[in-house]
Design an enzyme around this catalytic site. Structure first.
Site, PDB file in Angstrom:
ATOM      1  N   MET A 119      -0.071   4.612  10.812  1.00 14.94           N
ATOM      2  CA  MET A 119      -1.118   3.634  11.093  1.00 14.94           C
ATOM      3  C   MET A 119      -1.252   2.692   9.888  1.00 14.94           C
ATOM      4  O   MET A 119      -2.142   2.842   9.063  1.00 14.94           O
ATOM      5  CB  MET A 119      -2.445   4.335  11.384  1.00 14.94           C
ATOM      6  CG  MET A 119      -3.517   3.414  11.893  1.00 14.94           C
ATOM      7  SD  MET A 119      -5.033   4.305  12.365  1.00 14.94           S
ATOM      8  CE  MET A 119      -5.603   4.894  10.786  1.00 14.94           C
ATOM      9  N   PRO A 120      -0.336   1.728   9.781  1.00 14.69           N
ATOM     10  CA  PRO A 120      -0.426   0.768   8.675  1.00 14.69           C
ATOM     11  C   PRO A 120      -1.685  -0.084   8.782  1.00 14.69           C
ATOM     12  O   PRO A 120      -2.094  -0.482   9.876  1.00 14.69           O
ATOM     13  CB  PRO A 120       0.820  -0.104   8.842  1.00 14.69           C
ATOM     14  CG  PRO A 120       1.705   0.633   9.777  1.00 14.69           C
ATOM     15  CD  PRO A 120       0.823   1.488  10.624  1.00 14.69           C
ATOM     16  N   HIS A 121      -2.269  -0.359   7.641  1.00  6.94           N
ATOM     17  CA  HIS A 121      -3.459  -1.201   7.567  1.00  6.94           C
ATOM     18  C   HIS A 121      -3.631  -1.647   6.116  1.00  6.94           C
ATOM     19  O   HIS A 121      -2.971  -1.127   5.220  1.00  6.94           O
ATOM     20  CB  HIS A 121      -4.695  -0.438   8.042  1.00  6.94           C
ATOM     21  CG  HIS A 121      -4.939   0.825   7.285  1.00  6.94           C
ATOM     22  ND1 HIS A 121      -4.215   1.978   7.528  1.00  6.94           N
ATOM     23  CD2 HIS A 121      -5.778   1.112   6.271  1.00  6.94           C
ATOM     24  CE1 HIS A 121      -4.617   2.930   6.702  1.00  6.94           C
ATOM     25  NE2 HIS A 121      -5.559   2.427   5.917  1.00  6.94           N
ATOM     26  N   ALA A 122      -4.510  -2.598   5.899  1.00  4.64           N
ATOM     27  CA  ALA A 122      -4.833  -3.080   4.562  1.00  4.64           C
ATOM     28  C   ALA A 122      -6.283  -3.554   4.573  1.00  4.64           C
ATOM     29  O   ALA A 122      -6.908  -3.658   5.633  1.00  4.64           O
ATOM     30  CB  ALA A 122      -3.892  -4.213   4.157  1.00  4.64           C
TER      31      ALA A 122
ATOM     32  N   ASN B  46       0.833  -1.209   0.000  1.00  6.98           N
ATOM     33  CA  ASN B  46       0.000   0.000   0.000  1.00  6.98           C
ATOM     34  C   ASN B  46       0.865   1.255   0.000  1.00  6.98           C
ATOM     35  O   ASN B  46       0.567   2.224  -0.695  1.00  6.98           O
ATOM     36  CB  ASN B  46      -0.928   0.033   1.218  1.00  6.98           C
ATOM     37  CG  ASN B  46      -2.164  -0.798   1.045  1.00  6.98           C
ATOM     38  OD1 ASN B  46      -2.513  -1.196  -0.056  1.00  6.98           O
ATOM     39  ND2 ASN B  46      -2.840  -1.082   2.143  1.00  6.98           N
TER      40      ASN B  46
END
Length: 145
Positions: free
Chosen positions: A63-66, A47
């Site tokens: 704030m890493p997310h997927a 991402n």
């Protein structure tokens, strides 16, 4: 609620080689708890590669997310604090990572909302930036939940 999810998912580390390693390390508690798969970590890194450093939500905090389809089986959050920052492709430095995972497109909205409320308070934000222990972080969050 946020403190309950975070309690066993907090890490303090001196330094890592780069932002990719930081995201990978920050996500390890969720991987070990079977909340996410390795593919979710890869998706978080991809991402940033594809969309830029949008995960940096405030100076020094990412704030890493997927999307849950990439391997998230539950709701979770983990925290990584680095003594030495990593630099993202846009040149921003980050010391702290809050990794989010959810098992639906809106499964983590409560956690995001709670985290956003905490970090939007300048005093709390500054306290979180200065934490040195798991207990300090949990105490700050519990005092303000």
């Amino acid at each position: 609620m946020l403190s309950d999810y975070l309690k066993d998912n907090i890490q303090f580390v001196s330094d890592v080689s780069d932002w990719k390693e930081a995201i990978n390390l920050a996500a390890q508690p969720l991987l070990k708890a079977d909340i996410i798969e390795k593919s979710y970590i890869d998706a978080m890194i991809n991402n940033v590669i594809e969309n830029g450093s949008y995960i940096i939500i405030l100076p020094n905090i990412a704030m890493p997310h997927a999307r849950f389809e990439y391997g998230s089986h539950g709701i979770g959050i983990s925290f990584l604090n680095l003594s030495k920052p990593v630099v993202f492709p846009n040149g921003d430095s980050v010391y702290q990572f809050f990794v989010l995972a959810a098992n639906s497109s809106d499964g983590h909205l409560e956690l995001i909302s709670e985290l956003a409320m905490l970090l939007s308070d300048v005093d709390i934000y500054n306290k979180i930036l200065k934490v040195h222990t798991k207990e300090e972080l949990i105490n700050i969050i519990e005092e303000n939940e």
